[in-house]
Design a protein around this motif. Structure first.
Motif, PDB file in Angstrom:
ATOM      1  N   GLU A 173      -1.372   6.861  -7.547  1.00  0.00           N
ATOM      2  CA  GLU A 173      -1.180   5.464  -7.963  1.00  0.00           C
ATOM      3  C   GLU A 173      -0.046   5.044  -8.629  1.00  0.00           C
ATOM      4  OE1 GLU A 173      -4.210   3.867  -8.336  1.00  0.00           O
ATOM      5  OE2 GLU A 173      -3.439   2.022  -9.192  1.00  0.00           O
ATOM      6  N   ALA A 174       0.804   5.936  -9.139  1.00  0.00           N
ATOM      7  CA  ALA A 174       2.242   5.839  -9.750  1.00  0.00           C
ATOM      8  C   ALA A 174       3.072   5.591  -8.637  1.00  0.00           C
ATOM      9  CB  ALA A 174       2.474   6.855 -10.495  1.00  0.00           C
ATOM     10  N   VAL A 175       2.753   6.028  -7.483  1.00  0.00           N
ATOM     11  CA  VAL A 175       3.781   5.686  -6.242  1.00  0.00           C
ATOM     12  C   VAL A 175       3.679   4.245  -5.822  1.00  0.00           C
ATOM     13  CG1 VAL A 175       4.322   6.148  -3.935  1.00  0.00           C
ATOM     14  CG2 VAL A 175       3.959   8.256  -5.220  1.00  0.00           C
ATOM     15  N   ILE A 176       2.409   3.896  -5.854  1.00  0.00           N
ATOM     16  CA  ILE A 176       2.299   2.466  -5.266  1.00  0.00           C
ATOM     17  C   ILE A 176       2.490   1.452  -6.158  1.00  0.00           C
ATOM     18  CG2 ILE A 176       0.455   3.289  -3.389  1.00  0.00           C
ATOM     19  CD1 ILE A 176      -1.725   1.863  -5.220  1.00  0.00           C
ATOM     20  N   ASN A 177       2.454   1.822  -7.431  1.00  0.00           N
ATOM     21  CA  ASN A 177       2.830   0.899  -8.422  1.00  0.00           C
ATOM     22  C   ASN A 177       4.429   0.949  -8.806  1.00  0.00           C
ATOM     23  OD1 ASN A 177       0.316  -0.752  -9.006  1.00  0.00           O
ATOM     24  ND2 ASN A 177      -0.351   1.370  -9.707  1.00  0.00           N
ATOM     25  N   ALA A 178       5.171   1.969  -8.450  1.00  0.00           N
ATOM     26  CA  ALA A 178       6.577   2.173  -8.843  1.00  0.00           C
ATOM     27  C   ALA A 178       7.402   0.907  -8.391  1.00  0.00           C
ATOM     28  CB  ALA A 178       6.955   3.396  -8.357  1.00  0.00           C
ATOM     29  N   ASP A 179       8.231   0.408  -9.557  1.00  0.00           N
ATOM     30  CA  ASP A 179       9.147  -0.586  -9.175  1.00  0.00           C
ATOM     31  C   ASP A 179      10.311  -0.152  -8.238  1.00  0.00           C
ATOM     32  OD1 ASP A 179       7.896  -2.123 -10.908  1.00  0.00           O
ATOM     33  OD2 ASP A 179       9.260  -1.697 -12.623  1.00  0.00           O
ATOM     34  N   ASP A 180      10.519   1.106  -8.086  1.00  0.00           N
ATOM     35  CA  ASP A 180      11.525   1.475  -7.191  1.00  0.00           C
ATOM     36  C   ASP A 180      11.022   1.931  -5.778  1.00  0.00           C
ATOM     37  OD1 ASP A 180      10.384   3.870  -7.931  1.00  0.00           O
ATOM     38  OD2 ASP A 180      12.170   4.677  -8.815  1.00  0.00           O
ATOM     39  N   VAL A 181       9.885   1.234  -5.545  1.00  0.00           N
ATOM     40  CA  VAL A 181       9.343   1.871  -4.091  1.00  0.00           C
ATOM     41  C   VAL A 181       9.135   0.259  -3.436  1.00  0.00           C
ATOM     42  CG1 VAL A 181       7.341   2.533  -2.760  1.00  0.00           C
ATOM     43  CG2 VAL A 181       8.310   3.979  -4.693  1.00  0.00           C
ATOM     44  N   ASP A 182       9.629   0.156  -2.186  1.00  0.00           N
ATOM     45  CA  ASP A 182       9.379  -1.075  -1.389  1.00  0.00           C
ATOM     46  C   ASP A 182       8.213  -0.659  -0.304  1.00  0.00           C
ATOM     47  OD1 ASP A 182      11.608  -2.389  -2.433  1.00  0.00           O
ATOM     48  OD2 ASP A 182      12.939  -1.175  -1.434  1.00  0.00           O
ATOM     49  N   VAL A 183       8.510   0.718   0.120  1.00  0.00           N
ATOM     50  CA  VAL A 183       7.735   1.042   1.407  1.00  0.00           C
ATOM     51  C   VAL A 183       6.851   2.064   0.852  1.00  0.00           C
ATOM     52  CG1 VAL A 183       7.477   1.706   3.834  1.00  0.00           C
ATOM     53  CG2 VAL A 183       9.245   0.024   2.955  1.00  0.00           C
ATOM     54  N   VAL A 184       5.414   2.324   1.332  1.00  0.00           N
ATOM     55  CA  VAL A 184       4.736   3.494   0.895  1.00  0.00           C
ATOM     56  C   VAL A 184       4.333   4.002   2.310  1.00  0.00           C
ATOM     57  CG1 VAL A 184       2.547   4.295   0.128  1.00  0.00           C
ATOM     58  CG2 VAL A 184       3.670   2.782  -1.340  1.00  0.00           C
ATOM     59  N   TYR A 185       4.831   5.456   2.435  1.00  0.00           N
ATOM     60  CA  TYR A 185       4.423   6.283   3.630  1.00  0.00           C
ATOM     61  C   TYR A 185       3.136   7.082   3.253  1.00  0.00           C
ATOM     62  CZ  TYR A 185       4.574  10.132   6.808  1.00  0.00           C
ATOM     63  OH  TYR A 185       4.430  11.117   7.929  1.00  0.00           O
ATOM     64  N   ASN A 186       2.031   6.780   3.968  1.00  0.00           N
ATOM     65  CA  ASN A 186       0.785   7.332   3.794  1.00  0.00           C
ATOM     66  C   ASN A 186       0.225   8.596   4.934  1.00  0.00           C
ATOM     67  OD1 ASN A 186      -2.070   7.960   3.430  1.00  0.00           O
ATOM     68  ND2 ASN A 186      -2.549   5.903   3.429  1.00  0.00           N
ATOM     69  N   PRO A 187       0.644   9.745   4.620  1.00  0.00           N
ATOM     70  CA  PRO A 187       0.427  10.935   5.266  1.00  0.00           C
ATOM     71  C   PRO A 187      -0.847  11.707   4.742  1.00  0.00           C
ATOM     72  CG  PRO A 187       2.091  11.341   3.878  1.00  0.00           C
ATOM     73  CD  PRO A 187       1.594  10.214   3.455  1.00  0.00           C
ATOM     74  N   LEU A 188      -1.670  10.827   4.043  1.00  0.00           N
ATOM     75  CA  LEU A 188      -2.908  11.659   3.408  1.00  0.00           C
ATOM     76  C   LEU A 188      -3.876  11.727   4.356  1.00  0.00           C
ATOM     77  CD1 LEU A 188      -3.499   9.037   0.320  1.00  0.00           C
ATOM     78  CD2 LEU A 188      -2.492  11.485   0.207  1.00  0.00           C
ATOM     79  N   PRO A 189      -4.786  12.729   4.218  1.00  0.00           N
ATOM     80  CA  PRO A 189      -5.937  13.122   4.866  1.00  0.00           C
ATOM     81  C   PRO A 189      -6.567  11.834   5.776  1.00  0.00           C
ATOM     82  CG  PRO A 189      -6.048  14.344   3.148  1.00  0.00           C
ATOM     83  CD  PRO A 189      -4.932  13.453   2.633  1.00  0.00           C
ATOM     84  N   MET A 190      -6.959  11.852   6.930  1.00  0.00           N
ATOM     85  CA  MET A 190      -7.220  10.652   7.580  1.00  0.00           C
ATOM     86  C   MET A 190      -8.460   9.837   6.942  1.00  0.00           C
ATOM     87  SD  MET A 190      -7.324  12.524  11.377  1.00  0.00           S
ATOM     88  CE  MET A 190      -8.119  14.266  10.949  1.00  0.00           C
ATOM     89  N   SER A 191      -9.235  10.479   6.206  1.00  0.00           N
ATOM     90  CA  SER A 191     -10.272   9.711   5.528  1.00  0.00           C
ATOM     91  C   SER A 191      -9.907   9.060   4.330  1.00  0.00           C
ATOM     92  CB  SER A 191     -11.191  10.730   4.787  1.00  0.00           C
ATOM     93  OG  SER A 191     -10.498  11.814   4.228  1.00  0.00           O
TER      94      SER A 191
END
Lengths: 327, 327
Positions: B59-77
């Protein structure tokens, strides 16, 4: 799979990087013969690079039954003669850049290719690397707008003595180095320029230690090309200016040693390396695929003649004789 | 040049190779944040890979002001949930393959991208490597004639326990591995197939340890796709059969570790390696160029939905439940 058998004319310094190493990753290529000015040199080259056989001389390479393709990395003054002899002996030819001493020679070479039905490619390796392909793609996409100006530099330091410092061997910075940025500019513009001005450092007589030329393209774009053999600080740089942005490529000729591709458009900019091996690897596969499959190999024929025509015009513009004229 | 700032969801095994290493050659990318299930894991990952900051949780990554792009390598689900949350938080997303648990999820993800105006790319890295581009070019050239049959295999051995062996995390060989050859086949055919038959090794319950499916394309070509997580002998192979020849590519997914491209046409054949670095390097530049310049990034949107639709159909064909359904 039957292999394409290459023979090498001369144990040239460029041959290992340009042909021998790349041939190892292409199963359908084998180097069967090499000849050099003296046999011991050829034997040392063959032993070092695992080449099957040494030929007695260049003539023996172009006539060998176990050679399909002749690689011609001889001094620039010998590109026309030996490429033509090889084609007349029934061989396809991969000829080093610059293609010939001048456009008249280039024209004759291409005519012999047509007469004999042989393939004569110019070894403009840089063109086949993903770095330059990405440059072309970006320019053609229109994202930097219309082409305004293309500037290319190839400045290095070449120690003397060297054949490239001698008129008799068709030396000069525009021949050995300038042929690249001229080809970049022509490829990017997609049309043939006229030379509108130039400036030379002549040293020694008839030799361009450094030469800059201004180009004008029919579509309205301009160009500036600079090459130097007397520049301690290496510069291999292409800058393409469009109406809306620009593309800058650093080190198109040896991108495997480090390169940078910077693209600036109205929506944003990116910059970074394009990691894709050596230019020679991609060129050799393209040439072999062209011979066997008929896939495109654009650096040949009219393209080679036209590149030499710009080199001729550069010498004309600065009052130096074209290469390959009687001394 | 302002850098695109990436945040990583999860200290996944794939993240260093897929994003961290490639980011080092692209000046316009920086990785600013990483979060993991537990903070010590994230801290170790950040320290090892020189990432600026650890975030408390996803949650903190997707809301961070210093992030433009989120890389999502989480489990497929978790691809759908966290990609959607990231887009709703205003971030662009690069989501690992397979895109989602099923086509319904994929459709929803693409709809959220449209609603939010964010970019949601699928990390089908192989597509961007010169090896696959050369395959596409050869097939499209017509030199092997009309497409007759495309066959793709991705068989490896995945040790248990692993999330890919579990239905709850949307595991299965077709999900993790088969998604590639399905995508190869669709890209080559340039149209969407129907699944006409299939055969599965179900082990454990609901999980395809191995699965083969037959495909039929509207234009008349057929396909066969096989994937396995229980195969000791690694096989990553694409065979494209045309009316006049064929193209065979070995190791499209990790070509930097060795690959072979063989092309057979009526005029001749060639074979060899395409040396061009890692697939991830080329994908990341393409994705960043797409975001900044608007250049093409084809593995997204409808393409991602359609790939999941074939995966769904593969499970349907062998009587296994689609992934992502309530257990």
């Amino acid at each position: 799979m039957e292999k394409l058998r290459f023979g090498i004319l001369g144990a040239a310094r460029i041959a290992p990087g340009a042909l021998v190493h790349p041939s190892r990753s292409i199963d359908s290529v084998v180097i069967t013969r090499v000849a050099a000015r003296d046999r011991s040199r050829a034997e040392a080259f063959a032993a070092e690079h695992g080449i099957e056989k040494v030929a007695a001389d260049y003539e023996a390479v172009i006539n060998a039954d176990d050679v399909d393709v002749v690689y011609n990395p001889l001094p620039m003054s010998h590109h026309a003669e030996w490429s033509i002899r090889a084609m007349r002996a029934g061989k396809d030819v991969l000829c080093e850049k610059p293609f010939a001493s001048n456009a008249t020679e280039a024209q004759e070479m291409v005519e012999v290719a047509e007469q004999t039905g042989r393939t004569l490619g110019e070894a403009f390796h840089y063109w086949y690397h993903p770095l330059f392909q990405r440059v072309l793609e970006e320019v053609r996409s229109g994202r930097i707008g219309q082409l305004v100006h293309v500037e290319g530099h190839f400045d290095i330091s070449i120690a003397k003595p060297d054949l490239r410092w001698e008129y008799a061997t068709s030396g000069g910075s525009t021949m050995d180095l300038g042929c690249y940025p001229i080809h970049w500019a022509r490829s990017i513009a997609g049309e043939e320029p006229t030379v509108t001005g130039g400036d030379v450092e002549e040293d020694p007589e008839k030799i361009d230690a450094a030469l800059g030329v201004e180009l004008s393209f029919p579509g309205g774009a301009t160009g500036y090309i600079h090459s130097a053999m007397n520049e301690p600080s290496r510069k291999v740089l292409l800058v393409v200016e469009g109406t809306h942005g620009r593309v800058v490529a650093d080190n198109l000729v040896a991108p495997h040693k480090g390169n940078t591709l910077t693209i600036e458009t109205p929506t944003g900019s990116t910059s970074g390396t394009v990691e894709a091996g050596t230019t020679y690897h991609h060129m050799l596969r393209a040439f072999v695929d062209h011979l066997r499959l008929g896939s495109p190999y654009p650096t040949m024929g009219e393209d080679s003649i036209n590149n030499m025509a710009v080199i001729d015009a550069a010498y004309d513009a600065v009052g130096l004789p074209r290469r390959g004229l009687p001394a």
